[in-house]
Write a protein that holds these residues in place. Structure first.
Motif, PDB file in Angstrom:
ATOM      1  N   ALA A   6       0.815  -1.220   0.000  1.00  0.00           N
ATOM      2  CA  ALA A   6       0.000   0.000   0.000  1.00  0.00           C
ATOM      3  C   ALA A   6       0.848   1.268   0.000  1.00  0.00           C
ATOM      4  CB  ALA A   6      -0.938  -0.003   1.211  1.00  0.00           C
ATOM      5  N   PHE A   7       1.947   1.256   0.772  1.00  0.00           N
ATOM      6  CA  PHE A   7       2.698   2.503   0.973  1.00  0.00           C
ATOM      7  C   PHE A   7       4.060   2.542   0.282  1.00  0.00           C
ATOM      8  CE2 PHE A   7      -0.186   2.279   4.619  1.00  0.00           C
ATOM      9  CZ  PHE A   7      -0.775   3.525   4.548  1.00  0.00           C
ATOM     10  N   GLY A   8       4.565   1.431  -0.182  1.00  0.00           N
ATOM     11  CA  GLY A   8       5.828   1.429  -0.909  1.00  0.00           C
ATOM     12  C   GLY A   8       6.971   1.989  -0.078  1.00  0.00           C
ATOM     13  N   ASP A   9       7.711   2.952  -0.654  1.00  0.00           N
ATOM     14  CA  ASP A   9       8.883   3.494   0.049  1.00  0.00           C
ATOM     15  C   ASP A   9       8.506   4.517   1.108  1.00  0.00           C
ATOM     16  OD1 ASP A   9       8.077   5.610  -1.503  1.00  0.00           O
ATOM     17  OD2 ASP A   9      10.111   6.181  -2.103  1.00  0.00           O
ATOM     18  N   ARG A  10       7.207   4.672   1.374  1.00  0.00           N
ATOM     19  CA  ARG A  10       6.756   5.609   2.418  1.00  0.00           C
ATOM     20  C   ARG A  10       6.457   4.906   3.732  1.00  0.00           C
ATOM     21  NH1 ARG A  10       1.950   7.764   1.261  1.00  0.00           N
ATOM     22  NH2 ARG A  10       1.483   6.221  -0.349  1.00  0.00           N
ATOM     23  N   LEU A  11       6.817   3.626   3.843  1.00  0.00           N
ATOM     24  CA  LEU A  11       6.518   2.859   5.053  1.00  0.00           C
ATOM     25  C   LEU A  11       7.728   2.867   5.983  1.00  0.00           C
ATOM     26  CD1 LEU A  11       4.421   1.080   6.508  1.00  0.00           C
ATOM     27  CD2 LEU A  11       5.498  -0.903   5.413  1.00  0.00           C
ATOM     28  N   TYR A  12       7.549   3.436   7.184  1.00  0.00           N
ATOM     29  CA  TYR A  12       8.608   3.506   8.188  1.00  0.00           C
ATOM     30  C   TYR A  12       8.083   2.922   9.503  1.00  0.00           C
ATOM     31  CZ  TYR A  12      10.916   6.918   5.095  1.00  0.00           C
ATOM     32  OH  TYR A  12      11.517   7.544   4.042  1.00  0.00           O
ATOM     33  N   LEU A  13       8.999   2.341  10.287  1.00  0.00           N
ATOM     34  CA  LEU A  13       8.630   1.784  11.582  1.00  0.00           C
ATOM     35  C   LEU A  13       9.542   2.392  12.643  1.00  0.00           C
ATOM     36  CD1 LEU A  13       6.655  -0.348  12.802  1.00  0.00           C
ATOM     37  CD2 LEU A  13       8.541  -1.991  12.690  1.00  0.00           C
ATOM     38  N   PRO A  14       8.987   2.953  13.724  1.00  0.00           N
ATOM     39  CA  PRO A  14       9.825   3.630  14.725  1.00  0.00           C
ATOM     40  C   PRO A  14      10.520   2.662  15.679  1.00  0.00           C
ATOM     41  CG  PRO A  14       7.531   3.762  15.368  1.00  0.00           C
ATOM     42  CD  PRO A  14       7.560   3.092  14.016  1.00  0.00           C
ATOM     43  N   VAL A  15      11.693   3.070  16.133  1.00  0.00           N
ATOM     44  CA  VAL A  15      12.424   2.364  17.177  1.00  0.00           C
ATOM     45  C   VAL A  15      12.719   3.369  18.278  1.00  0.00           C
ATOM     46  CG1 VAL A  15      14.567   1.183  17.799  1.00  0.00           C
ATOM     47  CG2 VAL A  15      13.471   0.713  15.602  1.00  0.00           C
ATOM     48  N   PHE A  33      11.109  -7.651  11.729  1.00  0.00           N
ATOM     49  CA  PHE A  33      10.373  -7.210  10.529  1.00  0.00           C
ATOM     50  C   PHE A  33      11.334  -6.696   9.460  1.00  0.00           C
ATOM     51  CE2 PHE A  33       6.556  -6.730  13.352  1.00  0.00           C
ATOM     52  CZ  PHE A  33       5.728  -7.573  12.631  1.00  0.00           C
ATOM     53  N   GLU A  34      12.348  -5.937   9.893  1.00  0.00           N
ATOM     54  CA  GLU A  34      13.306  -5.385   8.940  1.00  0.00           C
ATOM     55  C   GLU A  34      14.055  -6.502   8.217  1.00  0.00           C
ATOM     56  OE1 GLU A  34      16.762  -1.973   9.113  1.00  0.00           O
ATOM     57  OE2 GLU A  34      16.914  -3.684  10.492  1.00  0.00           O
ATOM     58  N   GLY A  41      11.744  -2.792   1.713  1.00  0.00           N
ATOM     59  CA  GLY A  41      10.331  -2.962   2.025  1.00  0.00           C
ATOM     60  C   GLY A  41       9.911  -2.262   3.299  1.00  0.00           C
ATOM     61  N   LEU A  42      10.844  -2.146   4.255  1.00  0.00           N
ATOM     62  CA  LEU A  42      10.513  -1.526   5.541  1.00  0.00           C
ATOM     63  C   LEU A  42      11.740  -0.792   6.060  1.00  0.00           C
ATOM     64  CD1 LEU A  42       8.468  -1.228   7.926  1.00  0.00           C
ATOM     65  CD2 LEU A  42       9.561  -3.226   8.928  1.00  0.00           C
ATOM     66  N   LYS A  43      11.564   0.453   6.453  1.00  0.00           N
ATOM     67  CA  LYS A  43      12.679   1.253   6.952  1.00  0.00           C
ATOM     68  C   LYS A  43      12.444   1.581   8.422  1.00  0.00           C
ATOM     69  CE  LYS A  43      13.149   3.443   2.426  1.00  0.00           C
ATOM     70  NZ  LYS A  43      13.117   4.731   1.687  1.00  0.00           N
ATOM     71  N   LEU A  44      13.457   1.325   9.246  1.00  0.00           N
ATOM     72  CA  LEU A  44      13.382   1.685  10.658  1.00  0.00           C
ATOM     73  C   LEU A  44      13.954   3.084  10.858  1.00  0.00           C
ATOM     74  CD1 LEU A  44      14.610  -1.617  12.384  1.00  0.00           C
ATOM     75  CD2 LEU A  44      12.304  -0.998  11.648  1.00  0.00           C
ATOM     76  N   PHE A  45      13.407   3.805  11.838  1.00  0.00           N
ATOM     77  CA  PHE A  45      13.943   5.125  12.163  1.00  0.00           C
ATOM     78  C   PHE A  45      13.890   5.335  13.670  1.00  0.00           C
ATOM     79  CE2 PHE A  45       9.449   5.910  12.067  1.00  0.00           C
ATOM     80  CZ  PHE A  45       9.207   6.945  12.952  1.00  0.00           C
ATOM     81  N   ALA A  46      14.698   6.270  14.152  1.00  0.00           N
ATOM     82  CA  ALA A  46      14.820   6.523  15.585  1.00  0.00           C
ATOM     83  C   ALA A  46      13.848   7.600  16.039  1.00  0.00           C
ATOM     84  CB  ALA A  46      16.249   6.956  15.908  1.00  0.00           C
ATOM     85  N   THR A  47      13.259   7.373  17.211  1.00  0.00           N
ATOM     86  CA  THR A  47      12.397   8.385  17.837  1.00  0.00           C
ATOM     87  C   THR A  47      12.422   8.185  19.339  1.00  0.00           C
ATOM     88  OG1 THR A  47      10.144   9.212  18.069  1.00  0.00           O
ATOM     89  CG2 THR A  47      10.368   6.890  17.574  1.00  0.00           C
ATOM     90  N   GLN A  48      12.269   9.272  20.082  1.00  0.00           N
ATOM     91  CA  GLN A  48      12.164   9.160  21.536  1.00  0.00           C
ATOM     92  C   GLN A  48      10.710   9.139  21.995  1.00  0.00           C
ATOM     93  OE1 GLN A  48      15.285   7.977  22.251  1.00  0.00           O
ATOM     94  NE2 GLN A  48      14.632   8.768  24.226  1.00  0.00           N
ATOM     95  N   ARG A  49       9.765   9.255  21.068  1.00  0.00           N
ATOM     96  CA  ARG A  49       8.335   9.335  21.428  1.00  0.00           C
ATOM     97  C   ARG A  49       8.161  10.332  22.588  1.00  0.00           C
ATOM     98  NH1 ARG A  49       5.470   3.923  22.571  1.00  0.00           N
ATOM     99  NH2 ARG A  49       7.263   3.567  23.942  1.00  0.00           N
TER     100      ARG A  49
END
Length: 517
Positions: A6-15, A33-34, A41-49
């Motif tokens: 559905a989202f292609g290269d716009r799909l990110y998952l937070p860590v 998942f990565e 297919g899936l890109k991880l990125f950093a966040t402190q929420r």
């Protein structure tokens, strides 16, 4: 896989790394998942929420969490954040935290670079439902204004007045067309036309009375030509502000007007403006005290002790703590949290009558939520946000005095066979002004407050425009600006009328050189 499709290269998952077991578990699952889907297919990125900007705000966040879940700090347990790590951290700390995967920080910046949206990109269009097919907005508003001029200035009106009115119409329509506000005026005309057809008394308030276009369209009932009012008080090219016309309707029948707006434009194109209710001293103390488990009796005693001084009395009177049965440490914490909470948004309310109406679906422009009442919706921006973004806000307000005036008109028609409306009502009745000068104005809208009644015998209004000045002068601006006494002295003839510059004379002449408006 379905999300990747559905989202292609716009799909990110937070860590997130906040030193809790939950974050460790979620980070491990994200890595699985990565590995399974691959970096394409899936890109991880950093966040402190982040929940707060600095760690010292965690105690306040705990209070807000308890308020959300209607519990106390003692009973909240795992509902509270486990630590104070979820705050905004400087880059050097994040680099140390993600030293094993610096690419996750780079990907956070990648997302930031891809998110280029600006609120300036919002494309708002005025509604055009009032426009007949095959007619432009400029053509239709001119047609309505021409009819209105014939209605407001019939044959027999002084030629000089009609000529002035004609020149002013051209001036105003030229500016309205230049600024592309025709549809704004047409929308208001449509709403007021509905009210006229239903016999609902209404009146535009404020600076709109300075416009002959508003007068011709029936939005106001004050003749700006005969009274020499200044159109630029209402709308000017230099201020870069959209027109703001508030319409008052009989308070007993305003709901009919609101229902008409929803029927005409639908919930997809019309919603009410919100108001943001913020914490004040008393509510801050009450809510914090509840989260600390204090009894209702103790809370009431605290609030009563505060009085009008608010939190300052609790801060400045530590010797009186004993009366509340609270330990000094607990009292200090209570006051500190309340001081921090004061001014915070508490909940959304609904503006007394502010509508945003849009040609495009309103959900494409602004967040919208359902109101408590069925088939009604509220935008999550307040009037200041709406004005800043140039959205059209229409204030459909209610006024009890208009209901009283309507009943008076009915009595005059039935008992005296006299037919009046707001535009034809005699404005210079000597007996009325004699009562006003003696401050016999209890129950008279806008001149019934103590401040107004104390000034009336000094200003001694003799004309309708004197009343305009009377209402305007009892305001924080003129009072704090020291304008009241100079105006009264000039009015009494004990001080000369002067102007800071000759070019100000046409603007300030009616207020004797004092800027009141």
């Amino acid at each position: 896989e379905s999300l990747v499709d559905a989202f292609g290269d716009r799909l990110y998952l937070p860590v997130c790394k906040d030193s809790t077991w939950e974050s460790i578990r979620l980070a491990r699952e994200a890595l699985v998942f990565e590995k399974r889907l691959g970096p394409s297919g899936l890109k991880l990125f950093a966040t402190q929420r982040p929940l707060f900007h600095v760690p010292e705000r965690k105690p306040l966040h705990d209070v807000l969490t308890c308020l959300l879940h209607k519990t106390t700090l003692h009973e909240a347990k795992t509902r509270l954040a486990a630590n104070s790590e979820r705050h905004l951290k400087p880059l050097h700390e994040l680099q140390l935290l993600y030293r094993d995967r610096p690419d996750l920080l780079s990907r956070t910046m990648e997302i930031s670079d891809r998110l280029q949206f600006s609120l300036k990109e919002l494309k708002y269009k005025y509604p055009r439902e009032a426009l007949p097919p095959g007619t432009t907005s400029a053509q239709f508003i001119r047609l309505l204004v021409e009819k209105g001029i014939q209605w407001r200035y019939p044959q027999g009106t002084e030629a000089r007045i009609r000529e002035q009115a004609r020149r002013q119409v051209e001036h105003e329509l030229s500016l309205i067309q230049e600024l592309e506000y025709e549809d704004y005026f047409l929308t208001l005309w449509d709403i007021c036309q509905f009210a006229r057809d239903r016999g609902i008394l209404h009146q535009g308030r404020g600076s709109a009375a300075n416009s002959i276009v508003c007068y011709a369209l029936g939005l106001t009932a004050i003749d700006p030509i005969k009274l020499g009012l200044l159109f630029e008080r209402f709308l000017s090219r230099e201020r870069h502000e959209p027109p703001d016309i508030d319409i008052d309707f009989e308070h007993e029948r305003r709901e009919e007007v609101i229902q008409y707006i929803y029927r005409k434009y639908g919930a997809a194109h019309a919603a009410m403006v919100c108001t943001t209710i913020c914490y004040r001293s008393r509510m801050a103390i009450r809510d914090v005290a509840r989260t600390m488990g204090l009894s209702h009796q103790t809370i009431d005693s605290l609030v009563k002790f505060m009085g009008r001084e608010g939190l300052s009395r609790l801060i400045e009177s530590p010797t009186d703590i004993g009366r509340f049965g609270i330990t000094p440490e607990k009292f200090k914490t209570l006051v500190q949290r309340a001081v921090e909470l004061k001014g915070f948004p508490r909940h959304l309310g609904i503006h007394s009558g502010g509508f945003v109406i849009s040609h495009e679906p309103i959900v494409d422009i602004v967040p919208v939520e359902a109101a408590t009442m069925t088939e009604r919706y509220v935008i999550q921006w307040n009037k200041d946000d709406v004005n800043l973004l140039g959205l059209m806000k229409i204030d459909v307000l209610s006024l009890g005095m208009l209901s009283a005036i309507q009943k008076a008109f009915t009595l005059l028609r039935e008992k005296k066979q006299l037919t009046y409306n707001l535009a034809t009502l005699p404005q210079e009745d000597p007996k009325t002004y004699a009562m006003i000068q003696k401050a016999e104005t209890i129950g008279v809208f806008q001149i019934e407050s103590r401040a107004q009644m104390s000034l009336l015998p000094r200003l001694k209004p003799k004309t309708w425009y004197d009343l305009v000045i009377q209402v305007a002068i009892v305001r924080p601006g003129p009072i704090q600006g020291g304008m009241v006494n100079p105006y009264l002295k000039r009015r009494a003839g004990t001080e000369n009328v002067t102007y800071a510059h000759e070019r100000l004379k046409p603007i300030l002449e009616k207020t004797l050189g004092i800027p009141l408006f």
